[in-house]
Design a protein around this motif. Structure first.
Motif, PDB file in Angstrom:
ATOM      1  N   ILE A 112       0.815  -1.218   0.000  1.00 37.26           N
ATOM      2  CA  ILE A 112       0.000   0.000   0.000  1.00 37.26           C
ATOM      3  C   ILE A 112       0.852   1.274   0.000  1.00 37.26           C
ATOM      4  O   ILE A 112       0.330   2.372   0.168  1.00 37.26           O
ATOM      5  CB  ILE A 112      -0.958   0.027   1.214  1.00 37.26           C
ATOM      6  CG1 ILE A 112      -0.188  -0.065   2.535  1.00 37.26           C
ATOM      7  CG2 ILE A 112      -1.986  -1.085   1.105  1.00 37.26           C
ATOM      8  CD1 ILE A 112      -1.055   0.123   3.755  1.00 37.26           C
TER       9      ILE A 112
ATOM     10  N   GLU B  35      -2.652   6.332  11.705  1.00 39.24           N
ATOM     11  CA  GLU B  35      -3.425   5.321  10.976  1.00 39.24           C
ATOM     12  C   GLU B  35      -2.610   4.743   9.825  1.00 39.24           C
ATOM     13  O   GLU B  35      -2.649   3.534   9.560  1.00 39.24           O
ATOM     14  CB  GLU B  35      -4.720   5.943  10.448  1.00 39.24           C
ATOM     15  CG  GLU B  35      -5.706   6.387  11.518  1.00 39.24           C
ATOM     16  CD  GLU B  35      -6.447   5.228  12.158  1.00 39.24           C
ATOM     17  OE1 GLU B  35      -6.109   4.058  11.871  1.00 39.24           O
ATOM     18  OE2 GLU B  35      -7.363   5.499  12.954  1.00 39.24           O
ATOM     19  N   GLN B  36      -1.877   5.598   9.131  1.00 39.66           N
ATOM     20  CA  GLN B  36      -1.047   5.143   8.013  1.00 39.66           C
ATOM     21  C   GLN B  36       0.018   4.163   8.496  1.00 39.66           C
ATOM     22  O   GLN B  36       0.215   3.094   7.897  1.00 39.66           O
ATOM     23  CB  GLN B  36      -0.395   6.354   7.346  1.00 39.66           C
ATOM     24  CG  GLN B  36       0.456   6.014   6.128  1.00 39.66           C
ATOM     25  CD  GLN B  36       1.080   7.267   5.521  1.00 39.66           C
ATOM     26  OE1 GLN B  36       0.909   8.377   6.006  1.00 39.66           O
ATOM     27  NE2 GLN B  36       1.824   7.083   4.456  1.00 39.66           N
TER      28      GLN B  36
ATOM     29  N   THR C 131      -0.052   2.378  11.199  1.00 34.28           N
ATOM     30  CA  THR C 131      -0.738   1.166  11.671  1.00 34.28           C
ATOM     31  C   THR C 131      -0.975   0.195  10.520  1.00 34.28           C
ATOM     32  O   THR C 131      -0.752  -1.020  10.650  1.00 34.28           O
ATOM     33  CB  THR C 131      -2.083   1.529  12.330  1.00 34.28           C
ATOM     34  OG1 THR C 131      -1.844   2.386  13.454  1.00 34.28           O
ATOM     35  CG2 THR C 131      -2.804   0.268  12.797  1.00 34.28           C
ATOM     36  N   ARG C 132      -1.414   0.732   9.381  1.00 33.87           N
ATOM     37  CA  ARG C 132      -1.658  -0.140   8.212  1.00 33.87           C
ATOM     38  C   ARG C 132      -0.359  -0.754   7.712  1.00 33.87           C
ATOM     39  O   ARG C 132      -0.313  -1.935   7.325  1.00 33.87           O
ATOM     40  CB  ARG C 132      -2.341   0.667   7.100  1.00 33.87           C
ATOM     41  CG  ARG C 132      -3.757   1.110   7.446  1.00 33.87           C
ATOM     42  CD  ARG C 132      -4.487   1.649   6.236  1.00 33.87           C
ATOM     43  NE  ARG C 132      -3.903   2.882   5.729  1.00 33.87           N
ATOM     44  CZ  ARG C 132      -4.253   4.103   6.131  1.00 33.87           C
ATOM     45  NH1 ARG C 132      -5.180   4.241   7.068  1.00 33.87           N
ATOM     46  NH2 ARG C 132      -3.690   5.171   5.611  1.00 33.87           N
ATOM     47  N   TYR C 133       0.723   0.035   7.714  1.00 35.84           N
ATOM     48  CA  TYR C 133       2.025  -0.500   7.304  1.00 35.84           C
ATOM     49  C   TYR C 133       2.448  -1.644   8.233  1.00 35.84           C
ATOM     50  O   TYR C 133       2.925  -2.701   7.781  1.00 35.84           O
ATOM     51  CB  TYR C 133       3.093   0.595   7.337  1.00 35.84           C
ATOM     52  CG  TYR C 133       2.994   1.622   6.231  1.00 35.84           C
ATOM     53  CD1 TYR C 133       2.505   1.279   4.970  1.00 35.84           C
ATOM     54  CD2 TYR C 133       3.415   2.928   6.437  1.00 35.84           C
ATOM     55  CE1 TYR C 133       2.417   2.215   3.962  1.00 35.84           C
ATOM     56  CE2 TYR C 133       3.336   3.880   5.432  1.00 35.84           C
ATOM     57  CZ  TYR C 133       2.837   3.524   4.200  1.00 35.84           C
ATOM     58  OH  TYR C 133       2.764   4.452   3.184  1.00 35.84           O
TER      59      TYR C 133
ATOM     60  N   GLU D 251       0.664  -3.647  10.041  1.00 40.18           N
ATOM     61  CA  GLU D 251      -0.145  -4.857   9.833  1.00 40.18           C
ATOM     62  C   GLU D 251       0.416  -5.687   8.678  1.00 40.18           C
ATOM     63  O   GLU D 251       0.496  -6.915   8.764  1.00 40.18           O
ATOM     64  CB  GLU D 251      -1.595  -4.472   9.560  1.00 40.18           C
ATOM     65  CG  GLU D 251      -2.330  -3.929  10.784  1.00 40.18           C
ATOM     66  CD  GLU D 251      -3.733  -3.448  10.453  1.00 40.18           C
ATOM     67  OE1 GLU D 251      -4.092  -3.474   9.250  1.00 40.18           O
ATOM     68  OE2 GLU D 251      -4.462  -3.053  11.375  1.00 40.18           O
TER      69      GLU D 251
END
Length: 228
Positions: A135, A164-165, A167-169, A171
């Motif tokens: 992403i 939030e950005q 956090t996605r990385y 995961e």
């Protein structure tokens, strides 16, 4: 650009009306068609102005004074400038402006932190800049003193969206067995300023926060010689 220093009075008519009594001011006529009226104060903001597109007609008023009538092209707004005395009148060709080049943007912070990762946490070393995920790229992929992988997201101003950005990385990165072999990939949210809400969210998700002193990184500010 034309710059005129003159004793003048100004009347604006249109969606609102405004009057500037007789005083010495700077009249600025820019090549984009805008007309701005400045005083020797008020910082950068003009006292009054007309945005482009507009037209400027120079003539003589009934009382014999020089008159500039500035008319908006897309409305009925007018700016009437009556000039008692011109003190200075000059024109300059400024050429093409390259635009604002900001110092301290995220790219520069990333470069500096890549050179000095230990300023974020003791023992931290750089593995790679712009570590790609499905992403998007993580700003810095590092390794701590225990050999654990650490993902660093860098912002000038740290807000909830940045947490939030990251956090996605994290995961995605934790699904990679090569990165998580010795333990979970942890995150550091680095910024020159971190909003309280972002700090709370980061802490709740186990993400460390690091304030970045940009001047110190550049070598412009020696913290060892500060009084405070």
């Amino acid at each position: 650009m034309r710059l005129v220093v003159a004793r003048c009075q100004v009347d604006y008519a249109g969606r609102l009306t405004a009057h500037l009594p007789l005083a010495t001011r700077v009249l600025m006529l820019k090549s984009d068609g805008s007309v701005l009226i400045h005083s020797d104060g008020g910082s950068y903001k003009p006292l009054n102005w007309m945005s482009p597109p507009c037209t400027v007609r120079e003539g003589v008023a009934e009382d014999g004074r020089a008159e500039w009538l500035v008319s908006a092209t897309k409305s009925d707004d007018t700016l009437r400038i009556l000039i008692d005395e011109v003190l200075h009148d000059t024109s300059h060709d400024l050429g093409v402006d390259p635009g604002l080049q900001k110092d301290g943007v995220e790219k520069h912070l990333q470069e500096l932190l890549a050179e000095h990762p230990a300023t974020l946490a003791d023992g931290l070393t750089l593995v790679r800049r712009e570590y790609m995920t499905a992403i998007g790229p993580v700003d810095l992929m590092c390794r701590d003193a225990d050999g654990l992988s650490v993902a660093v997201e860098i912002k000038r101003r740290g807000e909830i969206d940045g947490v939030e950005q990251l956090t996605r990385y994290l995961e995605l990165l934790n699904r990679d067995p090569l990165l998580s072999a010795k333990g979970p990939v942890r995150g550091i949210f680095a910024a020159q300023e971190i909003k309280p809400q972002a700090r709370v969210l980061a802490t709740d998700r186990g993400i460390a926060c690091a304030l970045v002193d940009y001047d110190a990184l550049r070598g412009m500010d020696d913290a060892e010689h500060r009084l405070f």
